[in-house]
Design a protein around this motif. Structure first.
Motif, PDB file in Angstrom:
ATOM      1  N   ALA A  36       0.817  -1.071   0.067  1.00 54.32           N
ATOM      2  CA  ALA A  36       0.066  -0.147   0.116  1.00 54.32           C
ATOM      3  C   ALA A  36       0.835   1.236  -0.066  1.00 54.32           C
ATOM      4  N   VAL A  37       0.436   2.146  -0.601  1.00 56.75           N
ATOM      5  CA  VAL A  37       1.040   3.587  -0.800  1.00 56.75           C
ATOM      6  C   VAL A  37       0.099   4.449  -0.690  1.00 56.75           C
ATOM      7  N   LEU A  38       0.375   5.538   0.548  1.00 55.06           N
ATOM      8  CA  LEU A  38      -0.416   6.413   1.338  1.00 55.06           C
ATOM      9  C   LEU A  38      -0.094   7.760   1.235  1.00 55.06           C
ATOM     10  N   SER A  39      -0.868   8.645   1.105  1.00 55.98           N
ATOM     11  CA  SER A  39      -0.655  10.146   1.006  1.00 55.98           C
ATOM     12  C   SER A  39      -1.728  10.889   1.534  1.00 55.98           C
ATOM     13  N   VAL A  40      -1.384  11.920   2.296  1.00 54.95           N
ATOM     14  CA  VAL A  40      -2.343  13.159   2.749  1.00 54.95           C
ATOM     15  C   VAL A  40      -2.238  14.301   2.396  1.00 54.95           C
ATOM     16  N   ASP A  41      -3.005  15.039   1.894  1.00 57.12           N
ATOM     17  CA  ASP A  41      -2.808  16.421   1.624  1.00 57.12           C
ATOM     18  C   ASP A  41      -1.505  16.763   0.459  1.00 57.12           C
ATOM     19  N   GLY A  42      -1.327  15.637  -0.253  1.00 57.86           N
ATOM     20  CA  GLY A  42      -0.574  15.715  -1.312  1.00 57.86           C
ATOM     21  C   GLY A  42       0.780  15.216  -0.868  1.00 57.86           C
ATOM     22  N   LYS A  43       0.947  15.066   0.388  1.00 60.32           N
ATOM     23  CA  LYS A  43       2.234  14.396   1.151  1.00 60.32           C
ATOM     24  C   LYS A  43       2.540  12.931   1.087  1.00 60.32           C
ATOM     25  N   ASP A  44       3.603  12.505   0.692  1.00 64.11           N
ATOM     26  CA  ASP A  44       3.501  10.843   0.706  1.00 64.11           C
ATOM     27  C   ASP A  44       3.806  10.643   2.169  1.00 64.11           C
ATOM     28  N   VAL A  45       2.989   9.566   2.601  1.00 62.08           N
ATOM     29  CA  VAL A  45       3.008   9.137   4.159  1.00 62.08           C
ATOM     30  C   VAL A  45       4.021   7.800   4.153  1.00 62.08           C
ATOM     31  N   GLY A  46       4.268   7.164   3.006  1.00 62.33           N
ATOM     32  CA  GLY A  46       4.892   6.006   2.889  1.00 62.33           C
ATOM     33  C   GLY A  46       4.187   4.814   2.364  1.00 62.33           C
ATOM     34  N   THR A  47       5.028   4.025   2.298  1.00 67.73           N
ATOM     35  CA  THR A  47       4.685   2.559   1.668  1.00 67.73           C
ATOM     36  C   THR A  47       4.679   1.492   2.768  1.00 67.73           C
ATOM     37  N   THR A  48       3.559   0.663   2.698  1.00 67.50           N
ATOM     38  CA  THR A  48       3.724  -0.406   3.961  1.00 67.50           C
ATOM     39  C   THR A  48       3.456  -1.771   2.999  1.00 67.50           C
ATOM     40  N   TYR A  49       3.980  -2.648   3.796  1.00 69.41           N
ATOM     41  CA  TYR A  49       3.681  -4.167   3.174  1.00 69.41           C
ATOM     42  C   TYR A  49       2.943  -4.800   4.087  1.00 69.41           C
ATOM     43  N   ARG A  87     -11.482   5.338   7.045  1.00 66.25           N
ATOM     44  CA  ARG A  87     -10.784   5.951   8.114  1.00 66.25           C
ATOM     45  C   ARG A  87      -9.169   5.940   8.165  1.00 66.25           C
ATOM     46  N   LEU A  88      -8.817   7.235   8.086  1.00 67.60           N
ATOM     47  CA  LEU A  88      -7.373   7.388   8.547  1.00 67.60           C
ATOM     48  C   LEU A  88      -6.932   7.892   9.739  1.00 67.60           C
ATOM     49  N   HIS A  89      -5.908   6.716  10.258  1.00 67.78           N
ATOM     50  CA  HIS A  89      -5.456   6.880  11.684  1.00 67.78           C
ATOM     51  C   HIS A  89      -4.174   7.643  11.551  1.00 67.78           C
ATOM     52  N   ASP A  90      -3.939   8.840  12.201  1.00 66.67           N
ATOM     53  CA  ASP A  90      -2.608   9.282  12.288  1.00 66.67           C
ATOM     54  C   ASP A  90      -1.686   9.349  10.869  1.00 66.67           C
ATOM     55  N   LEU A  91      -2.271   9.525   9.859  1.00 68.89           N
ATOM     56  CA  LEU A  91      -1.160   9.781   8.656  1.00 68.89           C
ATOM     57  C   LEU A  91      -0.862  11.135   8.678  1.00 68.89           C
ATOM     58  N   ASN A  92       0.639  11.356   8.805  1.00 70.49           N
ATOM     59  CA  ASN A  92       1.080  12.658   8.684  1.00 70.49           C
ATOM     60  C   ASN A  92       0.398  13.641   9.747  1.00 70.49           C
ATOM     61  N   GLY A  93      -0.074  12.959  11.024  1.00 64.27           N
ATOM     62  CA  GLY A  93      -0.795  13.871  11.993  1.00 64.27           C
ATOM     63  C   GLY A  93      -2.170  13.703  11.839  1.00 64.27           C
ATOM     64  N   PHE A  94      -2.856  13.476  10.916  1.00 67.48           N
ATOM     65  CA  PHE A  94      -4.173  13.568  10.652  1.00 67.48           C
ATOM     66  C   PHE A  94      -5.001  12.319  10.854  1.00 67.48           C
ATOM     67  N   ALA A 121     -11.452  13.558   3.363  1.00 68.93           N
ATOM     68  CA  ALA A 121     -11.712  13.048   4.595  1.00 68.93           C
ATOM     69  C   ALA A 121     -11.829  14.053   5.724  1.00 68.93           C
ATOM     70  N   LEU A 122     -12.883  14.295   6.648  1.00 69.12           N
ATOM     71  CA  LEU A 122     -13.172  15.113   7.622  1.00 69.12           C
ATOM     72  C   LEU A 122     -12.452  14.555   8.946  1.00 69.12           C
ATOM     73  N   GLY A 123     -11.697  15.359   9.409  1.00 67.43           N
ATOM     74  CA  GLY A 123     -11.107  15.142  10.787  1.00 67.43           C
ATOM     75  C   GLY A 123     -10.232  16.054  11.543  1.00 67.43           C
ATOM     76  N   PHE A 124      -9.292  15.469  12.119  1.00 77.10           N
ATOM     77  CA  PHE A 124      -8.342  16.536  12.909  1.00 77.10           C
ATOM     78  C   PHE A 124      -6.741  16.132  12.788  1.00 77.10           C
ATOM     79  N   ASN A 125      -5.911  17.312  12.854  1.00 74.53           N
ATOM     80  CA  ASN A 125      -4.486  17.127  12.650  1.00 74.53           C
ATOM     81  C   ASN A 125      -3.958  17.528  14.062  1.00 74.53           C
ATOM     82  N   LYS A 126      -2.865  16.709  14.576  1.00 77.62           N
ATOM     83  CA  LYS A 126      -2.250  16.994  15.565  1.00 77.62           C
ATOM     84  C   LYS A 126      -1.635  18.189  15.894  1.00 77.62           C
ATOM     85  N   SER A 127      -1.487  18.998  14.907  1.00 74.64           N
ATOM     86  CA  SER A 127      -0.803  20.251  15.051  1.00 74.64           C
ATOM     87  C   SER A 127      -2.108  21.465  15.281  1.00 74.64           C
TER      88      SER A 127
END
Length: 143
Positions: A36-49, A87-94, A121-127
């Motif tokens: 899986a390749v993930l991104s939030v707000d146009g920023k690459d979050v990373g690749t996971t296996y 559902r996104l969980h803590d991706l780049n703080g979001f 998605a609608l949610g909150f950022n840690k910042s």
């Protein structure tokens, strides 16, 4: 006995070369299974296996994870390919979600075994944990 060893070695090399060629020739837009390749707000979050997929009838549940962060999604292929929820969980703080017909927006396409889920998605950022916000996301996953 002397001719057997070179023949076996040559056959083994051809088999290994054949396997590596197949892995290297994925079609454009297709990921290797379990990736899986993930991104939030146009920023690459990373690749996971770390990918788990479960399909029952026309519903597919997808779970990915990167160091405690990840995505849970439910896709439906009952009529058209649609995202029921993402559902996104803590991706780049979001941390946030898309819920079909309730909040956010999402679309799903498929190339071979690879799903591409994009939307907002609608949610909150840690910042800024007190400010509700919408973030764009992209999840590309191969089951």
């Amino acid at each position: 006995m002397r001719t057997t060893l070179p023949v076996v070695a040559a056959a083994l090399l051809m088999t290994v070369a054949g396997c590596s060629d197949k892995a290297a020739t994925l079609r454009p837009g297709v990921l290797p299974p379990g990736t899986a390749v993930l991104s939030v707000d146009g920023k690459d979050v990373g690749t996971t296996y770390s990918v788990r997929c479960e399909t029952i009838d026309w519903m597919t549940r997808i779970h990915t994870g990167i160091d405690g962060a990840g995505v849970n999604a439910m896709l439906s292929n009952a009529d058209n390919l649609t995202a029921e929820f993402v559902r996104l969980h803590d991706l780049n703080g979001f941390t946030g979600s898309y819920e079909h017909r309730l909040q956010g927006e999402a679309s799903v396409t498929m190339t071979g075994p690879t799903y591409r889920i994009t939307g907002a998605a609608l949610g909150f950022n840690k910042s800024e944990p007190t400010r509700l916000r919408a973030e764009t996301f992209s999840v590309k996953v191969s089951c």
